[in-house]
Design an enzyme around this catalytic site. Structure first.
Site, PDB file in Angstrom:
ATOM      1  N   SER A  83     -18.061  -1.605  -2.566  1.00 48.84           N
ATOM      2  CA  SER A  83     -17.426  -0.917  -2.572  1.00 48.84           C
ATOM      3  C   SER A  83     -17.616  -0.299  -0.293  1.00 48.84           C
ATOM      4  O   SER A  83     -16.859   1.059  -0.617  1.00 48.84           O
ATOM      5  CB  SER A  83     -17.405   0.283  -3.231  1.00 48.84           C
ATOM      6  OG  SER A  83     -16.878  -0.423  -4.560  1.00 48.84           O
ATOM      7  N   THR A 185     -18.249   3.962  -3.916  1.00 51.13           N
ATOM      8  CA  THR A 185     -17.615   4.542  -2.544  1.00 51.13           C
ATOM      9  C   THR A 185     -19.255   5.467  -2.509  1.00 51.13           C
ATOM     10  O   THR A 185     -19.451   6.003  -3.520  1.00 51.13           O
ATOM     11  CB  THR A 185     -16.716   5.241  -3.342  1.00 51.13           C
ATOM     12  OG1 THR A 185     -15.939   3.639  -2.516  1.00 51.13           O
ATOM     13  CG2 THR A 185     -16.838   5.829  -1.341  1.00 51.13           C
ATOM     14  N   THR A 203     -16.392   4.088   3.071  1.00 52.83           N
ATOM     15  CA  THR A 203     -16.488   3.572   2.229  1.00 52.83           C
ATOM     16  C   THR A 203     -15.028   2.049   2.548  1.00 52.83           C
ATOM     17  O   THR A 203     -14.880   2.278   3.537  1.00 52.83           O
ATOM     18  CB  THR A 203     -14.932   4.008   1.362  1.00 52.83           C
ATOM     19  OG1 THR A 203     -15.086   3.120  -0.082  1.00 52.83           O
ATOM     20  CG2 THR A 203     -13.644   4.654   1.457  1.00 52.83           C
ATOM     21  N   ARG A 213      -4.164  -0.214   4.515  1.00 54.70           N
ATOM     22  CA  ARG A 213      -3.562   0.752   3.644  1.00 54.70           C
ATOM     23  C   ARG A 213      -4.634   1.853   3.712  1.00 54.70           C
ATOM     24  O   ARG A 213      -5.991   1.694   3.782  1.00 54.70           O
ATOM     25  CB  ARG A 213      -4.004   0.689   2.363  1.00 54.70           C
ATOM     26  CG  ARG A 213      -4.248   1.610   1.115  1.00 54.70           C
ATOM     27  CD  ARG A 213      -5.782   2.033   0.575  1.00 54.70           C
ATOM     28  NE  ARG A 213      -5.922   2.802  -0.559  1.00 54.70           N
ATOM     29  CZ  ARG A 213      -6.501   3.519  -0.471  1.00 54.70           C
ATOM     30  NH1 ARG A 213      -8.016   3.252  -0.386  1.00 54.70           N
ATOM     31  NH2 ARG A 213      -7.214   4.049  -1.888  1.00 54.70           N
ATOM     32  N   VAL A 214      -4.888   2.801   4.169  1.00 51.03           N
ATOM     33  CA  VAL A 214      -6.358   4.032   3.905  1.00 51.03           C
ATOM     34  C   VAL A 214      -6.642   4.737   3.051  1.00 51.03           C
ATOM     35  O   VAL A 214      -5.630   5.554   2.516  1.00 51.03           O
ATOM     36  CB  VAL A 214      -5.635   4.875   5.736  1.00 51.03           C
ATOM     37  CG1 VAL A 214      -7.203   5.859   5.725  1.00 51.03           C
ATOM     38  CG2 VAL A 214      -6.498   3.494   6.867  1.00 51.03           C
ATOM     39  N   GLY A 215      -7.265   5.349   2.461  1.00 48.80           N
ATOM     40  CA  GLY A 215      -7.435   5.999   1.379  1.00 48.80           C
ATOM     41  C   GLY A 215      -7.975   7.982   1.403  1.00 48.80           C
ATOM     42  O   GLY A 215      -7.841   7.827   2.940  1.00 48.80           O
ATOM     43  N   ASP A 216      -8.570   8.035   1.384  1.00 46.78           N
ATOM     44  CA  ASP A 216      -8.900   9.602   0.923  1.00 46.78           C
ATOM     45  C   ASP A 216     -10.026   9.444   1.894  1.00 46.78           C
ATOM     46  O   ASP A 216     -10.191  10.834   2.219  1.00 46.78           O
ATOM     47  CB  ASP A 216      -8.946  10.117   0.147  1.00 46.78           C
ATOM     48  CG  ASP A 216     -10.285   9.717  -0.965  1.00 46.78           C
ATOM     49  OD1 ASP A 216     -10.179   8.412  -1.138  1.00 46.78           O
ATOM     50  OD2 ASP A 216     -11.094  10.301  -1.260  1.00 46.78           O
ATOM     51  N   THR A 236     -15.100  10.580  -5.034  1.00 49.92           N
ATOM     52  CA  THR A 236     -14.242   9.496  -5.068  1.00 49.92           C
ATOM     53  C   THR A 236     -13.652   8.887  -6.222  1.00 49.92           C
ATOM     54  O   THR A 236     -11.950  10.257  -6.965  1.00 49.92           O
ATOM     55  CB  THR A 236     -15.599   8.705  -5.571  1.00 49.92           C
ATOM     56  OG1 THR A 236     -15.665   7.272  -5.565  1.00 49.92           O
ATOM     57  CG2 THR A 236     -16.051   9.212  -6.880  1.00 49.92           C
ATOM     58  N   GLY A 237     -13.006   7.925  -6.106  1.00 51.39           N
ATOM     59  CA  GLY A 237     -11.917   6.983  -6.843  1.00 51.39           C
ATOM     60  C   GLY A 237     -10.199   6.934  -6.165  1.00 51.39           C
ATOM     61  O   GLY A 237     -10.582   6.641  -5.473  1.00 51.39           O
ATOM     62  N   GLY A 239      -7.582   6.991  -3.627  1.00 52.19           N
ATOM     63  CA  GLY A 239      -7.249   8.354  -2.655  1.00 52.19           C
ATOM     64  C   GLY A 239      -6.792   8.512  -2.568  1.00 52.19           C
ATOM     65  O   GLY A 239      -6.015   9.839  -2.364  1.00 52.19           O
TER      66      GLY A 239
HETATM   67  N1  ASP Z   1     -11.179   6.627  -2.851  1.00 53.32           N
HETATM   68  C1  ASP Z   1     -12.351   5.885  -2.100  1.00 53.32           C
HETATM   69  C2  ASP Z   1     -10.176   5.585  -1.920  1.00 53.32           C
HETATM   70  O1  ASP Z   1      -9.365   5.411  -2.857  1.00 53.32           O
HETATM   71  C3  ASP Z   1     -12.205   4.753  -3.579  1.00 53.32           C
HETATM   72  C4  ASP Z   1     -13.591   5.223  -4.097  1.00 53.32           C
HETATM   73  O2  ASP Z   1     -13.765   6.674  -3.743  1.00 53.32           O
HETATM   74  O3  ASP Z   1     -14.168   5.374  -5.239  1.00 53.32           O
HETATM   75  O4  ASP Z   1     -10.486   4.540  -0.451  1.00 53.32           O
END
Ligand code: ASP
Length: 323
Positions: A83, A185, A203, A213-216, A236-237, A239
């Site tokens: 990840s 991550t 990550t 796509r861009v996450g948090d 984490t998780g 985003g």
């Molecule tokens: N938060 C990250 C994302 O959504 C993934 C993760 O932290 O597990 O890109």
């Protein structure tokens, strides 16, 4: 309730560097705790190798900023960590696209998102912070900046990651999978011997995400936030769920208002469960430390843990969970 009680016990003991069931053995390993000047490293999941690297920097009196950068680089370089960085799972189109950000004790920050072919996005993010008037560079521009600054272009798609993409393509069904898809991550927070705090987050994002796509994780205030007067938080998780609630900023602001890191992480998770539909099917976890060195963590679902390093040792602590 049982889980909650168990977690509170774990959190308190965790603050002392102890785990439930290990109190007797561990008590002498952690003689001092909670002083602002005591160095500490915490990071999401169980990446003790990353913590060890960061700890080495702190032990020598190095900056927390160097510690978090060096620490998360361990995860970025590890192909088994699917990840993060090299070996990260690709997006729907088979491209490994990376997000990272970093923040120091003065509130300076740098970030890169949708970056391809560079193994250490965290170091590019740091250069964005230190060498440009900007906070965030994306995609081609981030790549160009990295190449101009001596980073090498590398293929980050490993055979294992390619195989998992081939497998996924058979059904091409995108659905967040709790604790598996996004596992590993890395978000890391450190306090140096001088009492200063810094944080980093890096990550490859959600596996098989849409291209672009861009996450948090590269977003200051979502995946990471540090305020030297208060503390720091990482997420984490899923985003999208973290961005919608400005998660890490929220945790730090709750600590500013007097909440402990543990209470702040719990409230941020509750905010998501109150306001976002479908939380039963996705995972979000927060990890925080305040400037006294107290740590806290909480997630929607069971299975989140964090690595904690202080004077005398490293350990993995289970976080409490909402469901
Ligand atoms: N938060 C990250 C994302 O959504 C993934 C993760 O932290 O597990 O890109």
């Amino acid at each position: 309730m049982t889980n909650r009680r168990k977690f509170i016990a774990q959190a308190i003991l965790g603050g002392l560097g102890l785990s439930v069931g290990q109190q007797g053995k561990a008590a002498s390993r952690w003689p001092i705790s909670g002083l602002a000047s005591e160095p500490a490293v915490i990071s999401t999941w169980n990446n003790v190798a990353a913590n060890r690297k960061a700890w080495k920097v702190l032990k020598k009196g190095g900056r927390a900023l160097d510690a978090v950068e060096q620490g998360v680089r361990v995860a970025e370089a590890n192909p088994e960590d699917m990840s993060v960085g090299y070996g990260g799972r690709p997006d729907r189109d088979g491209k490994v696209t990376l997000d990272a950000c970093i923040m120091d004790e003065e509130g300076n920050c740098g970030s890169v998102c949708f970056l391809q072919d560079i193994k250490h996005p965290i170091s590019v993010a740091r250069l964005v912070m230190e060498k440009t008037p900007h906070v965030m560079l994306a995609g081609e521009g981030a790549l160009q900046f990295a190449l101009e600054n001596g980073f090498e272009r590398e293929n980050l798609l490993t055979e294992d990651a390619r195989k998992s993409w081939e497998e996924w393509k058979k059904e091409s069904h995108y659905q967040p999978v709790i604790n598996i898809e996004n596992h590993d991550t890395i978000g890391m927070l450190a306090i140096g011997q001088d009492g200063n705090l810094s944080g980093a987050c890096t990550t490859s994002g959600a596996a098989f995400k849409m291209h672009g796509r861009v996450g948090d994780s590269p977003i200051i205030g979502a995946g990471l936030y540090v305020d030297n007067e208060v503390g720091g938080a990482v997420a984490t998780g899923l985003g999208e769920a973290v961005i919608k609630t400005a998660g890490s900023f929220l945790v730090v602001e709750l600590m500013r208002q007097g909440m402990s890191p543990q209470a702040a992480c719990e409230e941020a998770v509750r905010r998501i469960t109150r306001k976002q539909k479908g939380y039963e099917d996705f995972q979000v976890a927060f990890l925080a430390i305040n400037r006294e060195g107290k740590a806290g963590a909480y997630s929607i679902h069971k299975g989140f843990m964090y690595a904690l390093s202080r004077q005398g040792g490293h350990e993995v602590v289970d976080a409490g969970h909402f469901i």
